[in-house]
Design a protein around this motif. Structure first.
Motif, PDB file in Angstrom:
ATOM      1  N   CYS A  13      25.508  36.497 -14.044  1.00 56.46           N
ATOM      2  CA  CYS A  13      26.567  37.093 -14.865  1.00 56.46           C
ATOM      3  C   CYS A  13      27.906  36.925 -14.167  1.00 56.46           C
ATOM      4  O   CYS A  13      28.035  37.148 -12.963  1.00 56.46           O
ATOM      5  CB  CYS A  13      26.297  38.572 -15.121  1.00 56.46           C
ATOM      6  SG  CYS A  13      27.546  39.319 -16.197  1.00 56.46           S
ATOM      7  N   ILE A  14      28.925  36.520 -14.939  1.00 54.21           N
ATOM      8  CA  ILE A  14      30.266  36.329 -14.392  1.00 54.21           C
ATOM      9  C   ILE A  14      31.239  37.362 -14.939  1.00 54.21           C
ATOM     10  O   ILE A  14      32.423  37.325 -14.619  1.00 54.21           O
ATOM     11  CB  ILE A  14      30.773  34.898 -14.691  1.00 54.21           C
ATOM     12  CG1 ILE A  14      30.687  34.616 -16.194  1.00 54.21           C
ATOM     13  CG2 ILE A  14      29.975  33.875 -13.893  1.00 54.21           C
ATOM     14  CD1 ILE A  14      31.294  33.302 -16.612  1.00 54.21           C
ATOM     15  N   GLY A  15      30.773  38.246 -15.785  1.00 49.14           N
ATOM     16  CA  GLY A  15      31.654  39.297 -16.307  1.00 49.14           C
ATOM     17  C   GLY A  15      32.628  38.825 -17.370  1.00 49.14           C
ATOM     18  O   GLY A  15      33.710  39.384 -17.520  1.00 49.14           O
ATOM     19  N   CYS A  16      32.242  37.824 -18.164  1.00 50.43           N
ATOM     20  CA  CYS A  16      33.191  37.237 -19.118  1.00 50.43           C
ATOM     21  C   CYS A  16      33.316  38.042 -20.405  1.00 50.43           C
ATOM     22  O   CYS A  16      34.201  37.787 -21.210  1.00 50.43           O
ATOM     23  CB  CYS A  16      32.792  35.802 -19.447  1.00 50.43           C
ATOM     24  SG  CYS A  16      31.325  35.666 -20.481  1.00 50.43           S
TER      25      CYS A  16
END
Lengths: 175, 694
Positions: A13-16
């Motif tokens: 997860c990259i928090g987009c």
């Protein structure tokens, strides 16, 4: 608990926040309610590397949901067949009791209607064999959805992937 | 009625394939195209938010003609024939007085750029330019100098790479839907990521190695890595002997550039530079020094981008799985690419451009893109000749060319400014006539040729009827050309006719796109054979470390390294970048995207902030010799102490875009209009600023 599980691979997860965006757009609601949200924690320095966590939060669809218990009109309900906790829009009077009692901030205020709205795991979609919108849209493919048995299999595979790869970075800090 | 339309997104510049689900002429859902490899149904936050654009009352709705002073936002509504007649009369009288070359046309490169070029060829002006040098011009020049191909003809194998080095390309925020996912999946399988950036981005938080480098010193680190690679014999001998010219000269050149020397300049310990060089060599050729996306930071940009590609060549990673590949065109399998309208035989035009590209003053930048940031001075100085009118197509010079005050001063001098746009952009607000374009969901576009291991074509197709009185750009330009008396160069009435014409000769028809949204020229990936089959387009047929393109233009391939000036006492270097939620200057007013990220903040190192008496969340004034702005400070130890950072694209000045009006600060109002004079990129990170509490 519902019979489903929504699993996040936190390493990917990259928090987009595409999950949040696709969710509310497909539900046709205004920007403000966040039926799911990725909460970013960090970055902070861990062994000279900057590390952050991006934690997916929607609704846990509790076994004994506090929101259902306090709802004075019976708008907040647990679906019998699979345990999905959802709100029946027409019966909500906007008293906000559910917002107060939920420890995880799952119920959301919808300023357009003056009522509460919450994650229902896209029950209309899963009833016809589709995935919840958040899972479907995720650019990194870090969300998976299915029956609770299937999920433990995924976790086992992921765990073994980590072991076999060997060179992976240690667990990220939630601090 | 329900239908599914395969199309191409335009919420940013990546052109991801999408599937649009339409019910009763309303878009009910947008998904990634499930058939497109690497997309498989996924999309990003910006793509999802396109629905917010479709019914937005705050976008351009009909043609408008200015009634008050420029920039005062006094408009009258006009019909299309009236607005086009107005523009054509003005243009014709300017051409009669000053010649066609006094007209410039600037656009964000798009699928129908061949139509814009046709328009300029038809009226007889050499002054078409794209936004490219504001984005990556020097990368283009660097790749041409080494391989004879531009950067867009090269791609990286994110899926199979074992170790990737990325310099400031924030791949996990400024997303490339395919590459970002492929890289995160590869990392789960053990691929290593080294990330170099003065600021901790999301990408940095995922990396196995992170270097907080002094901004502007990456080139020194690369020269030191090349030094070690050649000294310790860490390069691919077979590959370089067969395919590289100029290795000996490179060896001599990097002699003095030791890791210890680079440490003093960059702050990166010599030992770590050596470690990285050795690690990359161990994993070669499945390694990539990522050549980036935006390449507009410093005045020595072209040499930095060359150094990256030289490292890739030394590793033998050009044209190999896990490395980099050259994109293959349809001719490789005997196919014909789609036709482009600007390949017609136009009357000859004097090629002297406003930016002097192609002359000995500015020999190397790509004349097909021009150098956008030269426009303000060209207008102000009437040099090389007077410029009188500008048409801006989906391109905002006020927010995109640095030193906005100078840009505005130049624009004020023009007799005519026309905007073809979808937004109440800053340039639309400063125009004389606005010609509103339909958004991508409302129009079919020119064919998208996608070269690659498998050459393909994609198509952007109209999904719903236009919500307002708007038209596709190629129709607007055709109708304007008709009014100007040059309509015969535009042999189509509708977008579908244009697409049909483009496809004639390819063996495909528009109906072939119905099934999946794209067509492929072959089903087998095309690889060139590494021993003898690489087709470099340089004069020598090799990778030219000593570039004949540079040498012929009287420029050195390896000029002595001079560190960029450091910020003087009391100043900090301003750097900028992108986020998940916005595409450059175009999406800040989208109601969904504005909700998640309404304004930018100024990242400042906590030690620096402490010295200046600035606390987290304070409003501060950021000022340079060009301009200033008030912005909220974000105090952190996640940025190099000599540096401050802000996101690009905020601080809009058009009050008709109410959500984004004056939210945050526009970097372009503060940055100096600096250029890499060899490669052509603007140099965004060249400005020193002062920060003080409000």
């Amino acid at each position: 608990m519902s019979v489903y599980y929504l699993l996040q691979d936190i390493d990917k997860c990259i928090g987009c926040r595409t999950c949040e965006m696709q969710c509310k757009i497909n539900k046709g609601i205004s920007p403000e309610p966040r039926l799911c949200k990725v909460v970013g924690i960090g970055p902070k320095w861990v062994d000279k590397l900057p590390r952050a966590s991006y934690v997916f939060m929607n609704c846990f669809h509790c076994e004994n949901p506090l929101c259902v218990a306090v709802c004075p009109t019976g708008a907040m309900q647990k679906r019998e067949k699979d345990g999905i906790v959802f709100i029946e829009k027409n019966r909500c009077i906007g008293c906000k009791l559910c917002l107060h009692v939920c420890p995880w901030g799952a119920p959301q205020w919808n300023p357009e209607t003056g009522k509460v709205i919450k994650c229902d795991l896209c029950k209309d979609r899963i009833d016809v064999g589709l995935l919840p919108d958040c899972v479907d849209a995720c650019p990194m493919g870090c969300l998976s959805f299915g029956s609770i048995d299937g999920m433990s299999e995924i976790i086992r595979i992921q765990y073994n992937m980590h072991l076999s790869v060997g060179e992976k970075i240690g667990p990220v800090s939630c601090g | 009625m329900r239908k599914e339309v395969y199309s191409i997104c335009l919420m940013c510049s990546m052109r991801c394939p999408i599937k649009v689900i339409v019910e009763n002429d309303q878009v009910s859902r947008i998904e990634g195209n499930p058939h497109a490899a690497g997309i498989e149904g996924r999309l990003c936050a910006k793509g999802a938010a396109a629905i917010g654009l479709l019914d937005d009352v705050e976008r351009l709705q009909y043609p408008m003609i200015r009634t008050g002073p420029r920039g005062s936002n006094n408009w009258r509504k006009a019909s299309w024939p009236e607005a086009l007649e107005y523009v054509s009369q003005k243009l014709k009288s300017i051409i009669a007085k000053e010649g066609a070359r006094s007209i410039v046309f600037g656009e964000r490169w798009n699928l129908s750029t061949h139509i814009s070029r046709t328009f300029m060829n038809a009226i007889g002006s050499p002054n078409h330019f794209t936004h490219d040098t504001l984005c990556k011009g020097s990368m283009n020049t660097a790749c041409r100098s080494l391989f004879g191909y531009i950067d867009e003809q090269i791609f990286m194998d994110f899926s199979n790479v074992r170790h990737m080095v990325i310099y400031g390309r924030n791949i996990f925020e400024a997303l490339d839907m395919r590459a970002s996912k492929q890289l995160i999946d590869a990392m789960a399988r053990g691929t290593k990521l080294t990330y170099i950036d003065p600021r901790v981005t999301v990408t940095a938080t995922k990396a196995n190695r992170y270097w907080m480098i002094r901004p502007g010193t990456d080139l020194a680190v690369n020269y030191a890595m090349i030094h070690i690679i050649l000294k310790e014999d860490l390069y691919d001998h077979v590959y370089t002997e067969r395919w590289v010219s100029g290795l000996k000269e490179l060896k001599e050149f990097v002699g003095p550039y030791t890791p210890e020397w680079a440490e003093k300049i960059s702050g990166i310990p010599a030992g770590e530079i050596i470690d990285l060089a050795r690690e990359m060599s161990r994993d070669k050729p499945k390694v990539v020094f990522n050549f980036g996306f935006r390449a507009t930071n410093y005045t020595d940009e072209v040499y930095f981008r060359r150094s990256i590609m030289i490292l890739n060549a030394l590793m033998g990673s050009m044209e190999t799985p896990g490395g980099l590949f050259f994109k293959k065109d349809p001719y490789e399998v005997g196919g014909q690419p789609p036709q482009e309208l600007n390949n017609q035989k136009f009357p000859k035009i004097n090629p002297l451009r406003f930016d002097r590209v192609g002359t000995p003053d500015f020999p190397l930048p790509d004349p097909r893109t021009g150098v956008a940031q030269m426009l303000p001075r060209a207008i102000l100085d009437s040099n090389p000749y007077p410029i009188k009118a500008a048409i801006f197509y989906r391109f905002d010079p006020i927010c995109s060319i640095m030193d906005s005050k100078q840009t505005i001063k130049a624009l004020e001098k023009l007799d005519l400014i026309v905007s073809i746009d979808i937004n109440h952009s800053d340039i639309a607000g400063f125009s004389d006539v606005i010609l509103p374009e339909s958004i991508f969901l409302e129009r079919t576009d020119s064919v998208f040729r996608v070269d690659g291991l498998i050459p393909q074509m994609f198509l952007r197709r109209q999904a719903v009827t236009p919500r307002y009185d708007t038209k596709p750009g190629p129709i607007i330009l055709k109708e304007l050309a008709q009014k100007m008396g040059v309509g015969h160069w535009f042999p189509y009435e509708t977008m579908e006719e244009l697409v049909d014409w483009q496809l004639s000769g390819t063996g495909f028809s528009i109906a072939d796109f119905d099934e999946k949204g794209f067509v492929a020229y072959t089903d087998k990936p095309i690889f060139w054979e590494r021993e003898n089959g690489l087709k470099f387009k340089t004069p020598s047929g090799k990778i030219e470390f000593i570039s004949s393109m540079f040498e012929n233009a009287g420029l050195e391939s390896f000029p002595e390294y001079h560190p960029l000036p450091l910020p003087p006492d009391g100043y900090l270097r301003l750097i900028c970048g992108r986020s998940f939620f916005h595409c450059n200057v175009a999406t800040q007013n989208n109601r969904y995207l504005n909700d998640v990220l309404p304004e930018n903040v100024l990242w400042i190192n906590q030690k620096t902030a402490h010295r200046l008496g600035i606390h987290d969340g304070d409003r501060v004034i950021v000022s340079s010799s060009k301009g200033d702005g008030k912005i909220k400070a974000f105090v952190t130890d996640m940025i190099h102490p000599e540096t401050v950072f802000m996101l690009h694209g905020f601080g809009h000045q058009n009050p008709l875009a109410r959500r984004s009006y004056k939210k945050g600060v526009s970097d372009a109002f503060i940055q100096d209009n600096a250029t890499d004079r060899v490669g052509g990129s603007q140099a965004l990170h060249s400005t020193f600023v002062k920060i003080k509490p409000v």
